[in-house]
Scaffold this motif. Structure first.
Motif, PDB file in Angstrom:
ATOM      1  N   ILE A 169     -28.979  30.438  65.105  1.00  0.00           N
ATOM      2  CA  ILE A 169     -29.509  31.801  65.189  1.00  0.00           C
ATOM      3  C   ILE A 169     -29.846  32.271  63.781  1.00  0.00           C
ATOM      4  O   ILE A 169     -29.180  31.906  62.811  1.00  0.00           O
ATOM      5  CB  ILE A 169     -28.578  32.795  65.932  1.00  0.00           C
ATOM      6  N   PRO A 170     -30.926  33.056  63.670  1.00  0.00           N
ATOM      7  CA  PRO A 170     -31.364  33.491  62.341  1.00  0.00           C
ATOM      8  C   PRO A 170     -30.468  34.584  61.764  1.00  0.00           C
ATOM      9  O   PRO A 170     -29.893  35.374  62.515  1.00  0.00           O
ATOM     10  CB  PRO A 170     -32.773  34.040  62.608  1.00  0.00           C
ATOM     11  N   ILE A 171     -30.324  34.584  60.456  1.00  0.00           N
ATOM     12  CA  ILE A 171     -29.622  35.666  59.781  1.00  0.00           C
ATOM     13  C   ILE A 171     -30.690  36.569  59.182  1.00  0.00           C
ATOM     14  O   ILE A 171     -31.510  36.126  58.376  1.00  0.00           O
ATOM     15  CB  ILE A 171     -28.707  35.133  58.651  1.00  0.00           C
ATOM     16  N   GLY A 172     -30.701  37.799  59.610  1.00  0.00           N
ATOM     17  CA  GLY A 172     -31.710  38.742  59.149  1.00  0.00           C
ATOM     18  C   GLY A 172     -33.036  38.473  59.830  1.00  0.00           C
ATOM     19  O   GLY A 172     -33.210  37.447  60.483  1.00  0.00           O
ATOM     20  N   SER A 173     -33.954  39.422  59.712  1.00  0.00           N
ATOM     21  CA  SER A 173     -35.252  39.213  60.347  1.00  0.00           C
ATOM     22  C   SER A 173     -36.345  39.721  59.430  1.00  0.00           C
ATOM     23  O   SER A 173     -36.091  40.476  58.485  1.00  0.00           O
ATOM     24  CB  SER A 173     -35.298  39.930  61.687  1.00  0.00           C
ATOM     25  N   GLY A 174     -37.566  39.293  59.714  1.00  0.00           N
ATOM     26  CA  GLY A 174     -38.715  39.686  58.893  1.00  0.00           C
ATOM     27  C   GLY A 174     -38.458  39.314  57.440  1.00  0.00           C
ATOM     28  O   GLY A 174     -37.971  38.224  57.139  1.00  0.00           O
TER      29      GLY A 174
ATOM     30  N   GLN B 222     -22.724  28.834  58.240  1.00  0.00           N
ATOM     31  CA  GLN B 222     -23.947  29.558  57.911  1.00  0.00           C
ATOM     32  C   GLN B 222     -24.598  28.982  56.667  1.00  0.00           C
ATOM     33  O   GLN B 222     -23.939  28.592  55.712  1.00  0.00           O
ATOM     34  CB  GLN B 222     -23.704  31.059  57.795  1.00  0.00           C
ATOM     35  N   MET B 223     -25.910  28.926  56.742  1.00  0.00           N
ATOM     36  CA  MET B 223     -26.681  28.383  55.624  1.00  0.00           C
ATOM     37  C   MET B 223     -27.528  29.520  55.081  1.00  0.00           C
ATOM     38  O   MET B 223     -28.248  30.180  55.845  1.00  0.00           O
ATOM     39  CB  MET B 223     -27.611  27.274  56.121  1.00  0.00           C
ATOM     40  N   THR B 224     -27.443  29.754  53.799  1.00  0.00           N
ATOM     41  CA  THR B 224     -28.280  30.814  53.228  1.00  0.00           C
ATOM     42  C   THR B 224     -29.092  30.289  52.053  1.00  0.00           C
ATOM     43  O   THR B 224     -28.601  29.502  51.249  1.00  0.00           O
ATOM     44  CB  THR B 224     -27.447  32.029  52.766  1.00  0.00           C
ATOM     45  N   TRP B 225     -30.331  30.731  52.067  1.00  0.00           N
ATOM     46  CA  TRP B 225     -31.245  30.362  50.993  1.00  0.00           C
ATOM     47  C   TRP B 225     -31.430  31.604  50.125  1.00  0.00           C
ATOM     48  O   TRP B 225     -31.894  32.637  50.608  1.00  0.00           O
ATOM     49  CB  TRP B 225     -32.601  29.946  51.563  1.00  0.00           C
ATOM     50  N   ARG B 226     -30.973  31.510  48.920  1.00  0.00           N
ATOM     51  CA  ARG B 226     -31.124  32.674  48.042  1.00  0.00           C
ATOM     52  C   ARG B 226     -32.385  32.495  47.214  1.00  0.00           C
ATOM     53  O   ARG B 226     -32.529  31.517  46.491  1.00  0.00           O
ATOM     54  CB  ARG B 226     -29.915  32.809  47.122  1.00  0.00           C
TER      55      ARG B 226
ATOM     56  N   ASP C 296     -19.839  39.792  57.975  1.00  0.00           N
ATOM     57  CA  ASP C 296     -20.610  40.631  58.895  1.00  0.00           C
ATOM     58  C   ASP C 296     -20.080  40.453  60.317  1.00  0.00           C
ATOM     59  O   ASP C 296     -20.354  39.454  60.967  1.00  0.00           O
ATOM     60  CB  ASP C 296     -22.091  40.234  58.810  1.00  0.00           C
ATOM     61  N   PRO C 297     -19.300  41.417  60.817  1.00  0.00           N
ATOM     62  CA  PRO C 297     -18.657  41.243  62.139  1.00  0.00           C
ATOM     63  C   PRO C 297     -19.674  41.123  63.274  1.00  0.00           C
ATOM     64  O   PRO C 297     -19.453  40.377  64.230  1.00  0.00           O
ATOM     65  CB  PRO C 297     -17.807  42.499  62.304  1.00  0.00           C
ATOM     66  N   GLU C 298     -20.795  41.820  63.142  1.00  0.00           N
ATOM     67  CA  GLU C 298     -21.791  41.783  64.214  1.00  0.00           C
ATOM     68  C   GLU C 298     -22.393  40.380  64.338  1.00  0.00           C
ATOM     69  O   GLU C 298     -22.531  39.827  65.424  1.00  0.00           O
ATOM     70  CB  GLU C 298     -22.899  42.793  63.900  1.00  0.00           C
ATOM     71  N   LEU C 299     -22.701  39.811  63.180  1.00  0.00           N
ATOM     72  CA  LEU C 299     -23.259  38.472  63.138  1.00  0.00           C
ATOM     73  C   LEU C 299     -22.257  37.458  63.706  1.00  0.00           C
ATOM     74  O   LEU C 299     -22.600  36.564  64.475  1.00  0.00           O
ATOM     75  CB  LEU C 299     -23.604  38.118  61.690  1.00  0.00           C
TER      76      LEU C 299
END
Ligand SMILES: Nc1nc2c(ncn2[C@@H]2O[C@H](COP(=O)(O)OP(=O)(O)OP(=O)(O)O)[C@@H](O)[C@H]2O)c(=O)[nH]1
Length: 722
Positions: free
Chosen positions: A163-168, A182-186, A207-210
């Motif tokens: 599932i994506p983290i953040g949108s747009g 989780q994988m994040t690209w900074r 982030d509890p919602e995530l």
């Protein structure tokens, strides 16, 4: 050299709608795997896979070239799959060569019509697939919307793995539901190429919602996979007591793999190729879920056992090295400096060098084994679609094995097993037009260009009109001919002029006719005199669309008295009359000719005999009452209910006949036939009628007699009266 094990190979196609990001994604894959040094930008036309200039300009990928790279001990061969409907033949061919496919979608647009067509073909060939939802950085991008679109339009069962983290604009990374990481690209600076990204366990997320979303998505994934895979269901119930947290990622991954290979579900991944996010996990997924060559069933492989059997799936022309033939090896080993047998042409050729088509350079290799894709140099006769084996002896051995197997299956004598690898049948071209060089001095260059193009593309036929001397191009569709014209200009530097696009009609006769003709001609000192009698009869079975459906028979007595030379001359005469019918000069089909008598004075040459037979035939065919046959296409249109009536209305205008209308969930599938002459510009018309929400396929069905009214209209038009 390093030995390539078949189970570490992935032969993968990428299918996508125009603009979904196929080129960008491919390009990024090559970059992260280390084979290209700089991130080229597609919009600059600086990419590796699209090596044909006009593809970039048209924005469609037509060539099925292949590119090789390595990813985490796996060798990946990306085979380009054309996405355009006019190139069904190329799509089919590409699909036979690959073992799995990645469908790239624009996550803000979902499944678009063209992808649907290719997807259906992949389904037909049982090719396991992965979906990549690209462009997650776009404001309108949505995982949920895309998933619904996959379910609705593809009728596929999406298995969401991320599932994506953040949108747009704030899309920063992904949660891997298999590993719970989780994988994040900074992206700190513009120079950030996405090569480095951060991976951490999800429990550390703040982030509890995530976290909640991810837990629910993972539970849904586990339940879905348990539904689709019995082995996993047992494990879940038995060993883990339905404690989802206890399920090891490796077990879940294995189950997803089985589901993918069985085509019970399609893994779905997300990313943004342009923003350099999500491409490495996509590569991991290709190696994890898509099949190795030895996990796929390819028809003739078992008959060749350890002998070489390979399929030439693409021929390209290199100015320095001559023709380069892309092959997929199904069995055995290929070696440079060796002779191979081309089964289709029944000739032996010598391969000089064997190359691997790495992205930035072609690397010479000493040998290559089954499952691999290679580039052969030195095969001068091989054409796209040909099957290559090591020798006549190995071909004979394969036939023997095949026949043994067939005997076991069913007792049917006389049927010869085809040694040709699941070839894509090349249909008869239905459109043609004349092509002229700018000046006669370029005629030889044009002929050379056409010879090269024909080897790349067997669906192109070239002939010379015997009356006008014009060169005629025959092709499969309007776009096909347009593209060929374009390629001749760009790749061979010849500005040609195309005549108007014409439908390939044929002719036949309606009744039998007996005719006699005498030729009496003195050439120099020599007198040629011959009399022949023939009877032409229509063959009633007009359903065949094959051009070979003309026969020659002999009266029994005549047959005995004619020498083989004379018979050849007679048959040449008959066959040449079949090439051009009396009405409009189109090929004749469905005619049986009986040679009733041939009487020649001594001294008459065979050429004069042929000429006499031809003239007699022309007379007979003319008197027998000509009938024009027109190509009638079978058409399949898939369209939403709301556009059905306008599509039907349009077809009625095109002399279309509706055979059936079926429902497929919320869309209608319309089966119809329509004369090709009425189908010019159909893809544009259909797009306009349905705002791009329809797909269609068009195939030659039969050649059908035109009714007198339409035939007269055509004859008048051809005579310039209309
Ligand atoms: N926002 C956004 N744009 C993208 C992304 N990937 C590709 N694009 C853009 O979409 C356009 C089409 O990308 P291509 O990679 O050429 O797409 P393609 O499917 O190969 O297109 P054709 O070669 O025309 O069939 C280009 O302008 C890309 O810059 C992405 O992840 N996000």
């Amino acid at each position: 050299g390093r030995r390539q094990y078949s189970f570490l190979i992935r032969n993968i196609g990428i299918m996508a709608h125009i603009d979904a990001g196929k080129t960008t994604t491919t390009e990024r894959m090559l970059y992260y795997s280390g084979y290209t040094r700089a991130l080229g930008d597609v919009d600059d036309g600086d990419t590796v896979t699209d090596f044909m200039v006009q593809e970039r300009e048209r924005g469609i990928t037509i060539q099925s070239a292949a590119v090789t790279f390595d990813w985490k001990k796996h060798r990946i061969n990306l085979i380009d799959t054309p996405g355009h409907v006019d190139f069904t033949l190329e799509v089919e061919r590409a699909l036979r060569v690959l073992d799995g496919a990645v469908a790239v979608f624009d996550a803000s647009a979902g499944v678009e019509a063209q992808t649907l067509t290719v997807w259906r073909q992949a389904e037909k060939h049982h090719v396991p697939c992965i979906c990549f939802l690209n462009k997650m950085d776009k404001p309108g991008a949505s995982l949920h919307f895309s998933i619904e679109s996959i379910k609705k339009k593809l009728k596929a069962n999406p298995v969401i793995l991320q599932i994506p983290i953040g949108s747009g604009k704030s899309f920063t990374g992904l949660i891997d539901l298999i590993t719970n990481q989780q994988m994040t690209w900074r992206v700190k600076s513009r120079a950030e190429d996405g090569r480095v990204f951060e991976t951490k366990s999800l429990s550390q997320s703040d982030d509890p919602e995530l976290l909640q979303d991810a837990m629910e998505a993972r539970a849904a994934l586990i339940e879905q996979v348990a539904d689709l895979d019995d082995e996993f269901a047992e494990l879940l119930l038995g060993v883990y007591g339905e404690n989802f947290d206890a399920v090891p990622p490796a077990k879940l991954q294995e189950a997803v793999r089985r589901v993918t290979l069985a085509r019970k579900g399609v893994p779905v991944l997300c990313g943004s190729s342009l923003r350099n996010k999500g491409v490495q996990p996509l590569l991991d997924a290709i190696t994890a879920y898509l099949p190795a060559p030895n996990e796929r069933h390819h028809d003739l492989v078992r008959w060749y056992q350890d002998d070489l059997c390979a399929l030439a799936f693409k021929v390209v022309h290199d100015k320095q090295r001559g023709p380069l033939v892309f092959v997929r090896i199904y069995s055995g080993t290929m070696k440079p400096q060796s002779a191979v047998l081309n089964i289709n042409r029944n000739n032996t050729e010598r391969m000089s060098r064997l190359l691997l088509p790495f992205a930035d350079q072609h690397v010479e290799i000493p040998s290559l084994t089954a499952g691999n894709i290679a580039l052969c140099v030195g095969l001068k006769q091989t054409v796209t679609g040909d099957t290559i084996v090591s020798s006549k002896a190995s071909a004979v051995a394969a036939v023997r094995r095949a026949q043994k197997e067939k005997e076991g299956e069913r007792k049917r004598g006389g049927e010869q097993a085809s040694l040709v690898l699941a070839g894509v049948e090349v249909p008869e071209p239905v459109f043609f037009c004349s092509i002229e060089p700018p000046t006669m001095s370029r005629q030889a260059d044009l002929e050379n260009a056409l010879t090269c193009l024909q080897r790349e593309d067997p669906s192109l036929k070239v002939r010379v009109d015997s009356d006008s001397g014009q060169t005629i191009l025959c092709g499969m569709g309007e776009l096909h001919i347009e593209i060929l014209h374009d390629r001749i200009r760009r790749e061979y530097g010849i500005e040609t002029h195309l005549g108007p696009l014409q439908v390939a009609y044929r002719e036949t006769i309606l009744q039998s006719m007996a005719t006699t003709d005498t030729l009496d001609r003195t050439v120099g000192e020599r007198r040629h005199m011959v009399t022949v009698s023939v009877v032409v009869c229509p063959i009633m079975d007009s359903s065949s669309s094959s051009l070979t459906s003309c026969e020659i028979t002999y009266d029994e007595e005549v047959e005995e008295q004619l020498s083989p030379d004379v018979r050849d001359a007679v048959e040449n005469g008959v066959n040449s009359s079949y090439l051009q019918g009396p009405l409009l000069g189109y090929p004749v089909q469905g005619v049986s000719t009986m040679i009733q008598s041939v009487s020649m004075e001594p001294g008459t040459s065979l050429a004069m005999l042929s000429a006499c037979v031809s003239r007699c035939m022309l007379k007979a065919l003319r008197q027998a009452g000509g009938q024009v046959l027109e190509p009638v296409m079978s058409l399949e249109v898939t369209v939403g209910e709301e556009h059905l009536s306008s599509v039907l209305g349009d077809l009625a205008q095109r002399r279309g006949a509706i055979r059936d209308i079926q429902s497929r969930h919320d869309s209608k599938v319309l089966l119809a036939t329509a004369p090709l002459a009425e189908m010019m510009g159909y893809s544009t018309a259909l797009r306009t009628l349905t705002s791009g929400n329809a797909t269609f396929s068009l195939q030659l069905d039969i050649y059908e007699a035109m009714n007198p009214q339409h035939q007269n209209a055509l004859l008048n038009k051809m005579a310039g009266l209309a």
